[in-house]
Design a protein around this motif. Sequence first.
Motif, PDB file in Angstrom:
ATOM      1  N   GLU A 135     -13.928  -0.908   5.438  1.00  0.00           N
ATOM      2  CA  GLU A 135     -15.119  -0.578   4.657  1.00  0.00           C
ATOM      3  C   GLU A 135     -15.257  -1.492   3.444  1.00  0.00           C
ATOM      4  N   LEU A 136     -14.142  -1.782   2.764  1.00  0.00           N
ATOM      5  CA  LEU A 136     -14.155  -2.705   1.631  1.00  0.00           C
ATOM      6  C   LEU A 136     -14.649  -4.075   2.095  1.00  0.00           C
ATOM      7  N   ALA A 137     -14.093  -4.555   3.197  1.00  0.00           N
ATOM      8  CA  ALA A 137     -14.463  -5.866   3.730  1.00  0.00           C
ATOM      9  C   ALA A 137     -15.946  -5.928   4.081  1.00  0.00           C
ATOM     10  N   GLY A 138     -16.477  -4.824   4.580  1.00  0.00           N
ATOM     11  CA  GLY A 138     -17.880  -4.768   4.984  1.00  0.00           C
ATOM     12  C   GLY A 138     -18.844  -4.450   3.852  1.00  0.00           C
ATOM     13  N   GLY A 139     -18.340  -4.332   2.628  1.00  0.00           N
ATOM     14  CA  GLY A 139     -19.204  -4.048   1.487  1.00  0.00           C
ATOM     15  C   GLY A 139     -19.624  -2.600   1.365  1.00  0.00           C
ATOM     16  N   LYS A 140     -18.948  -1.698   2.088  1.00  0.00           N
ATOM     17  CA  LYS A 140     -19.311  -0.280   2.080  1.00  0.00           C
ATOM     18  C   LYS A 140     -18.409   0.551   1.176  1.00  0.00           C
ATOM     19  N   ARG A 141     -17.483  -0.081   0.486  1.00  0.00           N
ATOM     20  CA  ARG A 141     -16.523   0.616  -0.371  1.00  0.00           C
ATOM     21  C   ARG A 141     -16.306  -0.224  -1.620  1.00  0.00           C
ATOM     22  N   GLU A 142     -16.235   0.457  -2.755  1.00  0.00           N
ATOM     23  CA  GLU A 142     -16.015  -0.224  -4.031  1.00  0.00           C
ATOM     24  C   GLU A 142     -14.622   0.022  -4.600  1.00  0.00           C
ATOM     25  N   MET A 143     -13.883   0.958  -4.033  1.00  0.00           N
ATOM     26  CA  MET A 143     -12.520   1.271  -4.465  1.00  0.00           C
ATOM     27  C   MET A 143     -11.604   1.132  -3.258  1.00  0.00           C
ATOM     28  N   PHE A 144     -10.425   0.567  -3.504  1.00  0.00           N
ATOM     29  CA  PHE A 144      -9.435   0.451  -2.436  1.00  0.00           C
ATOM     30  C   PHE A 144      -8.054   0.461  -3.062  1.00  0.00           C
ATOM     31  N   ALA A 145      -7.243   1.442  -2.671  1.00  0.00           N
ATOM     32  CA  ALA A 145      -5.880   1.590  -3.195  1.00  0.00           C
ATOM     33  C   ALA A 145      -5.930   1.564  -4.719  1.00  0.00           C
ATOM     34  N   ALA A 146      -5.254   0.617  -5.344  1.00  0.00           N
ATOM     35  CA  ALA A 146      -5.182   0.569  -6.804  1.00  0.00           C
ATOM     36  C   ALA A 146      -6.239  -0.337  -7.419  1.00  0.00           C
ATOM     37  N   TRP A 147      -7.252  -0.762  -6.638  1.00  0.00           N
ATOM     38  CA  TRP A 147      -8.230  -1.721  -7.122  1.00  0.00           C
ATOM     39  C   TRP A 147      -9.650  -1.204  -6.975  1.00  0.00           C
ATOM     40  N   CYS A 161     -10.274  -5.655  -9.408  1.00  0.00           N
ATOM     41  CA  CYS A 161      -9.612  -5.349 -10.669  1.00  0.00           C
ATOM     42  C   CYS A 161      -8.652  -4.190 -10.435  1.00  0.00           C
ATOM     43  N   ASP A 162      -7.415  -4.299 -10.936  1.00  0.00           N
ATOM     44  CA  ASP A 162      -6.473  -3.199 -10.750  1.00  0.00           C
ATOM     45  C   ASP A 162      -6.847  -2.021 -11.652  1.00  0.00           C
ATOM     46  N   PHE A 163      -6.322  -0.845 -11.348  1.00  0.00           N
ATOM     47  CA  PHE A 163      -6.728   0.374 -12.048  1.00  0.00           C
ATOM     48  C   PHE A 163      -6.389   0.361 -13.531  1.00  0.00           C
ATOM     49  N   ALA A 164      -5.447  -0.459 -13.967  1.00  0.00           N
ATOM     50  CA  ALA A 164      -5.095  -0.555 -15.388  1.00  0.00           C
ATOM     51  C   ALA A 164      -5.912  -1.629 -16.106  1.00  0.00           C
ATOM     52  N   GLY A 165      -6.656  -2.438 -15.357  1.00  0.00           N
ATOM     53  CA  GLY A 165      -7.455  -3.494 -15.953  1.00  0.00           C
ATOM     54  C   GLY A 165      -6.662  -4.718 -16.371  1.00  0.00           C
ATOM     55  N   SER A 166      -5.425  -4.826 -15.908  1.00  0.00           N
ATOM     56  CA  SER A 166      -4.544  -5.922 -16.330  1.00  0.00           C
ATOM     57  C   SER A 166      -4.593  -7.145 -15.437  1.00  0.00           C
ATOM     58  N   THR A 167      -4.883  -6.947 -14.161  1.00  0.00           N
ATOM     59  CA  THR A 167      -4.852  -8.067 -13.226  1.00  0.00           C
ATOM     60  C   THR A 167      -6.113  -8.089 -12.375  1.00  0.00           C
ATOM     61  N   ARG A 215       0.829  -1.207   0.000  1.00  0.00           N
ATOM     62  CA  ARG A 215       0.000   0.000   0.000  1.00  0.00           C
ATOM     63  C   ARG A 215       0.864   1.258   0.000  1.00  0.00           C
ATOM     64  N   LEU A 216       1.956   1.245   0.751  1.00  0.00           N
ATOM     65  CA  LEU A 216       2.868   2.388   0.768  1.00  0.00           C
ATOM     66  C   LEU A 216       3.467   2.623  -0.613  1.00  0.00           C
ATOM     67  N   LEU A 217       3.901   1.567  -1.254  1.00  0.00           N
ATOM     68  CA  LEU A 217       4.479   1.694  -2.598  1.00  0.00           C
ATOM     69  C   LEU A 217       3.454   2.219  -3.595  1.00  0.00           C
ATOM     70  N   LEU A 218       2.221   1.764  -3.487  1.00  0.00           N
ATOM     71  CA  LEU A 218       1.165   2.258  -4.376  1.00  0.00           C
ATOM     72  C   LEU A 218       0.886   3.739  -4.139  1.00  0.00           C
ATOM     73  N   ALA A 219       0.932   4.153  -2.896  1.00  0.00           N
ATOM     74  CA  ALA A 219       0.727   5.571  -2.585  1.00  0.00           C
ATOM     75  C   ALA A 219       1.862   6.426  -3.154  1.00  0.00           C
ATOM     76  N   LEU A 220       3.078   5.940  -3.020  1.00  0.00           N
ATOM     77  CA  LEU A 220       4.241   6.710  -3.480  1.00  0.00           C
ATOM     78  C   LEU A 220       4.384   6.743  -4.991  1.00  0.00           C
ATOM     79  N   PHE A 221       4.177   5.610  -5.649  1.00  0.00           N
ATOM     80  CA  PHE A 221       4.513   5.512  -7.063  1.00  0.00           C
ATOM     81  C   PHE A 221       3.346   5.670  -8.025  1.00  0.00           C
ATOM     82  N   VAL A 222       2.125   5.413  -7.588  1.00  0.00           N
ATOM     83  CA  VAL A 222       0.987   5.591  -8.490  1.00  0.00           C
ATOM     84  C   VAL A 222      -0.134   6.429  -7.866  1.00  0.00           C
ATOM     85  N   SER A 223       0.199   7.131  -6.795  1.00  0.00           N
ATOM     86  CA  SER A 223      -0.744   8.043  -6.140  1.00  0.00           C
ATOM     87  C   SER A 223      -2.077   7.371  -5.804  1.00  0.00           C
TER      88      SER A 223
END
Length: 160
Positions: free
Chosen positions: A73-85, A98-104, A55-63
Motif C-alpha cells: 500500500e505504501l509503494a502504491g501511494g495508498k498509505r502514508e504511515m509504515f512501521a516507524a515511518w 521520516c522516522d517517528f522521532a523526526g531524527s532520520t 520490522r520485527l525489531l520495530l514491532a517488539l521494541f517500539v510497538s
Amino acid sequence: MGVPVIADLPADALLQRYRERGAYTDCFAIDVPGQVAHAAFVEAFYTTSVFKLERLLLALFVSRPSNDAEARELAGGKREMFAAWSVEARAPGQLLMCDFAGSTRSWLMAAPAGGAGTRLYFGSAVVRRSQGGAFRALLGFHKLYSRILLRAAASRVLRA
C-alpha cells in the motif's frame, strides 16, 4: 547485477533539502537490468527478508508493527504511515520517509540508467544527532547495512 556503491545524490533528490541544511546524508545506488517501476522497488525494499528483521525489531521494541500488505500500500501511494515511518514527500520515482522521532529520513528513488537498465537509490539523512562518538561508531554499520538492504531489494526486484 553489481554491488551497491556510494553515489552522488541526484540534484532533484528529495533528500537534497537535508544536505543543503548541513545534515548528514548518504546515497547508495545499484544498476539493474530492465525497467523497474518505483512502486515495485519500494515494495521490494520493505519486504526483503533483511528488512523484515528490522520490522520485527520495530514491532517488539517500539510497538510499530507492519506487514507486507502495508508495504504494498505504501509503494502504491495508498498509505502514508509504515512501521516507524511516515511519508514526508513523494515525487515521480521518489519516496522520502521520516522516522517517528523526526531524527532520520530514508529515501528511495528509481531512475532510468544507461541502456535499458534502472538505477535504484537508497539514501538517509540524520537531522538530529548527538554530540559524541555514538554517531561515528554506528556510521560504519549503517553504511554496510544500507548496502545490504539495497542489494537485497535489487535481487528481489529482479526475481519478481
